[in-house]
Design an enzyme around this catalytic site. Structure first.
Site, PDB file in Angstrom:
ATOM      1  N   GLU A  13      62.821  23.783 112.935  1.00 51.29           N
ATOM      2  CA  GLU A  13      63.683  24.018 111.756  1.00 51.29           C
ATOM      3  C   GLU A  13      63.496  25.423 111.184  1.00 51.29           C
ATOM      4  OE1 GLU A  13      62.432  20.474 109.573  1.00 51.29           O
ATOM      5  OE2 GLU A  13      60.976  21.703 108.476  1.00 51.29           O
ATOM      6  N   ARG A  39      64.401  31.708 108.378  1.00 45.50           N
ATOM      7  CA  ARG A  39      64.411  33.173 108.417  1.00 45.50           C
ATOM      8  C   ARG A  39      65.035  33.709 109.700  1.00 45.50           C
ATOM      9  NH1 ARG A  39      60.699  36.048 105.652  1.00 45.50           N
ATOM     10  NH2 ARG A  39      59.332  34.237 105.514  1.00 45.50           N
ATOM     11  N   ARG A  74      60.954  39.350  97.313  1.00 43.17           N
ATOM     12  CA  ARG A  74      59.881  39.299  98.314  1.00 43.17           C
ATOM     13  C   ARG A  74      58.844  40.414  98.184  1.00 43.17           C
ATOM     14  NH1 ARG A  74      60.211  39.468 103.119  1.00 43.17           N
ATOM     15  NH2 ARG A  74      58.973  37.653 103.635  1.00 43.17           N
ATOM     16  N   TYR A  81      55.280  38.815  97.537  1.00 41.32           N
ATOM     17  CA  TYR A  81      54.374  38.737  98.693  1.00 41.32           C
ATOM     18  C   TYR A  81      53.934  40.119  99.178  1.00 41.32           C
ATOM     19  CZ  TYR A  81      57.255  34.442  99.170  1.00 41.32           C
ATOM     20  OH  TYR A  81      57.948  33.280  98.964  1.00 41.32           O
ATOM     21  N   CYS A 120      61.298  45.404  83.870  1.00 39.81           N
ATOM     22  CA  CYS A 120      60.115  45.834  83.145  1.00 39.81           C
ATOM     23  C   CYS A 120      58.870  45.128  83.702  1.00 39.81           C
ATOM     24  CB  CYS A 120      60.315  45.525  81.663  1.00 39.81           C
ATOM     25  SG  CYS A 120      59.071  46.271  80.650  1.00 39.81           S
TER      26      CYS A 120
HETATM   27  C1  LIG Z   1      59.348  22.458 105.618  1.00 41.17           C
HETATM   28  C2  LIG Z   1      59.865  23.785 105.985  1.00 41.17           C
HETATM   29  N1  LIG Z   1      60.667  23.892 107.052  1.00 41.17           N
HETATM   30  C3  LIG Z   1      61.185  25.067 107.437  1.00 41.17           C
HETATM   31  C4  LIG Z   1      60.892  26.238 106.754  1.00 41.17           C
HETATM   32  C5  LIG Z   1      61.527  27.480 107.246  1.00 41.17           C
HETATM   33  O1  LIG Z   1      60.663  28.530 107.435  1.00 41.17           O
HETATM   34  P1  LIG Z   1      61.224  29.871 108.040  1.00 41.17           P
HETATM   35  O2  LIG Z   1      62.311  30.351 107.194  1.00 41.17           O
HETATM   36  O3  LIG Z   1      60.059  30.778 108.031  1.00 41.17           O
HETATM   37  O4  LIG Z   1      61.687  29.554 109.421  1.00 41.17           O
HETATM   38  C6  LIG Z   1      60.054  26.185 105.630  1.00 41.17           C
HETATM   39  C7  LIG Z   1      59.652  27.411 104.896  1.00 41.17           C
HETATM   40  O5  LIG Z   1      58.531  27.848 105.086  1.00 41.17           O
HETATM   41  C8  LIG Z   1      59.526  24.925 105.238  1.00 41.17           C
HETATM   42  O6  LIG Z   1      58.747  24.828 104.173  1.00 41.17           O
HETATM   43  N1  LIG Z   2      60.213  32.489 100.542  1.00 37.17           N
HETATM   44  C1  LIG Z   2      59.327  32.811 101.631  1.00 37.17           C
HETATM   45  C2  LIG Z   2      59.380  31.906 102.823  1.00 37.17           C
HETATM   46  C3  LIG Z   2      59.717  30.457 102.605  1.00 37.17           C
HETATM   47  C4  LIG Z   2      58.640  29.565 102.208  1.00 37.17           C
HETATM   48  C5  LIG Z   2      59.203  28.186 102.229  1.00 37.17           C
HETATM   49  N2  LIG Z   2      58.239  27.162 102.553  1.00 37.17           N
HETATM   50  C6  LIG Z   2      59.527  34.256 102.063  1.00 37.17           C
HETATM   51  O1  LIG Z   2      60.375  34.919 101.529  1.00 37.17           O
HETATM   52  O2  LIG Z   2      58.863  34.741 102.928  1.00 37.17           O
END
Ligand SMILES: Cc1ncc(COP(=O)(O)O)c(C=O)c1O
Ligand SMILES: N[C@@H](CCCC[NH3+])C(=O)O
Length: 422
Positions: free
Chosen positions: A277, A280, A316, A320, A350
């Site tokens: 699944e 990104r 982001r 992070y 700000c």
């Molecule tokens: C349960 C679950 N599935 C899938 C993803 C998708 O992750 P990514 O976008 O890094 O593929 C996330 C995010 O970390 C997640 O928490």
């Molecule tokens: N939001 C995170 C990744 C998703 C986390 C979801 N479990 C990022 O921008 O890298």
């Protein structure tokens, strides 16, 4: 497109920022103003196709949280991926974008009562939805609502991976039932629901040997678990997403085909289907953020380029310390010859953390320059906020269709007494 082409130059595994059509981006910024997200839905489709080619026998689900815009959801649906949803809101949006219930998974993490109520209500019309459950309490709460449909049990594999500690999900106690209790929870769930799968997710941004080793460990553990509880009684074993993309210009692209081969090998023989699944991987390189320089300030260490996008538009880097490539579309290889030097691209919020880069070697900026921020398609717009009373920015397709209108101040204040008129 054949699998051969999908694995070749016709559909390269990453689109670098330098490959976007500069003229087109300038036109879109001129028409729509900045800050602006530009999304290339063709690129989304190509990424889906590459995933399907790498995992031909697997159920490939799109983690909709990465980009939940309607056009992206529709593109992903047409490309044949299923939808993995993190909330009732995402489930609704996936259904509205045409995903049938059988192609929708709701991964319920400490689900608010309202979310469970809604999903159970929609389940009447969409009885094939799957609810992924990471705690026995969630099973009880579903049963209390009369739900006896498809359930997947989320396991905490004790193995985490990802680009930052805040996204290493696999070992965080928040997610999933402990691995050593998983068989017991599956047995309990089987008494009350149709248990169709087991699930685990290592984390986000898997890229590099250490992360890949963790991913393989997770997959092997899930294979073992499935055999222990009876893989012939499961439809799928979902080993999560997390496939990374290169954010630095010179990082290599993930070799998806070898990740897929390693995943299958680690899983071992199973009657159940492999499921993945990714989020990104589907959308990151299909989006750029355009922002314009409004203030140039030389200091002893760096030249500050003040821009009109901020952490409210792309969180982001602030959240992070994430690196995003930045290209000045009016200077250097894309425009005027300019000297380069350390440049700090800073937004209007700000907060000290509201910078996209700090002292990065870039063409020295001029007021009015247009900058493009790369790999902004994933977790960009979706994590936008209205902090500092900033209306959310607009999103257009590369073809010029407005996908999401620019919000107004009235949009920001519409829920409060005495809100703004425009
Ligand atoms: C349960 C679950 N599935 C899938 C993803 C998708 O992750 P990514 O976008 O890094 O593929 C996330 C995010 O970390 C997640 O928490
Ligand atoms: N939001 C995170 C990744 C998703 C986390 C979801 N479990 C990022 O921008 O890298």
């Amino acid at each position: 497109m054949s699998d051969e082409q999908l694995r070749g130059a016709e559909n390269p595994p990453i689109r670098r920022l330098a490959e976007w059509d500069v003229e087109r981006l300038r036109e879109l910024a001129g028409e729509q103003g900045t800050p602006l997200y530009v999304t290339d839905t063709d690129r989304v489709a190509e990424n889906c196709a590459r995933l399907r080619a790498a995992f031909p026998d697997a159920d490939v689900k799109y983690a909709a949280k990465a980009h939940t815009g309607r056009a992206v959801l529709e593109t992903v649906r047409e490309a044949g991926l299923d939808a993995e949803c993190a909330s009732a809101g995402e489930v609704r949006r996936a259904l509205d974008a045409g995903f049938p219930g059988a192609r929708v998974d709701y991964t319920a993490v400490n689900p608010p009562a309202r979310d469970l109520d809604s999903v159970v209500e929609w389940w009447d019309d969409h009885p094939d939805i799957t609810v992924t459950v990471g705690a026995r309490d969630t099973l009880d709460r579903l049963a209390e609502r009369g739900y006896d449909g498809r359930v997947c049990v989320r396991v905490n594999p004790g193995v985490g991976a990802g680009h930052h500690e805040k996204v290493r999900t696999g070992a965080a106690p928040k997610f999933g039932v402990p691995y050593d209790r998983a068989a017991e929870v599956v047995a309990d769930a089987r008494d009350r629901f149709e248990v169709v799968g087991v699930h685990a997710h290592a984390g986000s941004g898997i890229h590099g040997e250490e992360d890949l080793a963790a991913h393989r460990d997770l997959v092997a553990r899930m294979g073992e678990l499935a055999r222990e509880i009876g893989d012939d009684e499961l439809e799928f074993v979902d080993v999560g997403g997390g496939f990374g993309v290169p954010y630095h210009e010179d990082d290599p692209a993930l070799d998806l085909d070898s990740v897929a081969d390693a995943t299958r090998e680690a899983l071992g023989d199973l009657d159940a289907t492999l499921a993945v699944e990714p989020g990104r991987y589907v959308v990151a390189d299909a989006g750029v953020l355009l922002t314009r320089v409004n203030t140039v300030k030389p200091t002893a260490e760096t030249t500050v380029a003040g821009v009109d996008a901020g952490m409210t538009d792309l969180l982001r880097p602030a959240m992070y310390d994430a690196y995003h490539a930045i290209r000045n579309l009016d200077a250097g290889d894309a425009g005027d010859a300019r000297e380069t030097g350390p440049v700090t691209v800073a937004g209007p919020i700000c907060e000290t953390g509201d910078t996209f880069c700090d002292g990065r070697e870039l063409p020295l900026p001029d007021r009015g320059d247009l900058l493009a921020v790369g790999n902004a398609g994933a977790y960009g717009y979706e994590m936008a906020s209205t902090y500092n009373s900033r209306p959310r920015l607009a999103e257009v397709s590369l073809a010029g269709d407005v996908l999401r209108e620019r919000e107004t101040l009235a949009g920001v204040t519409r829920l409060e007494r005495g809100g703004a008129d425009e």
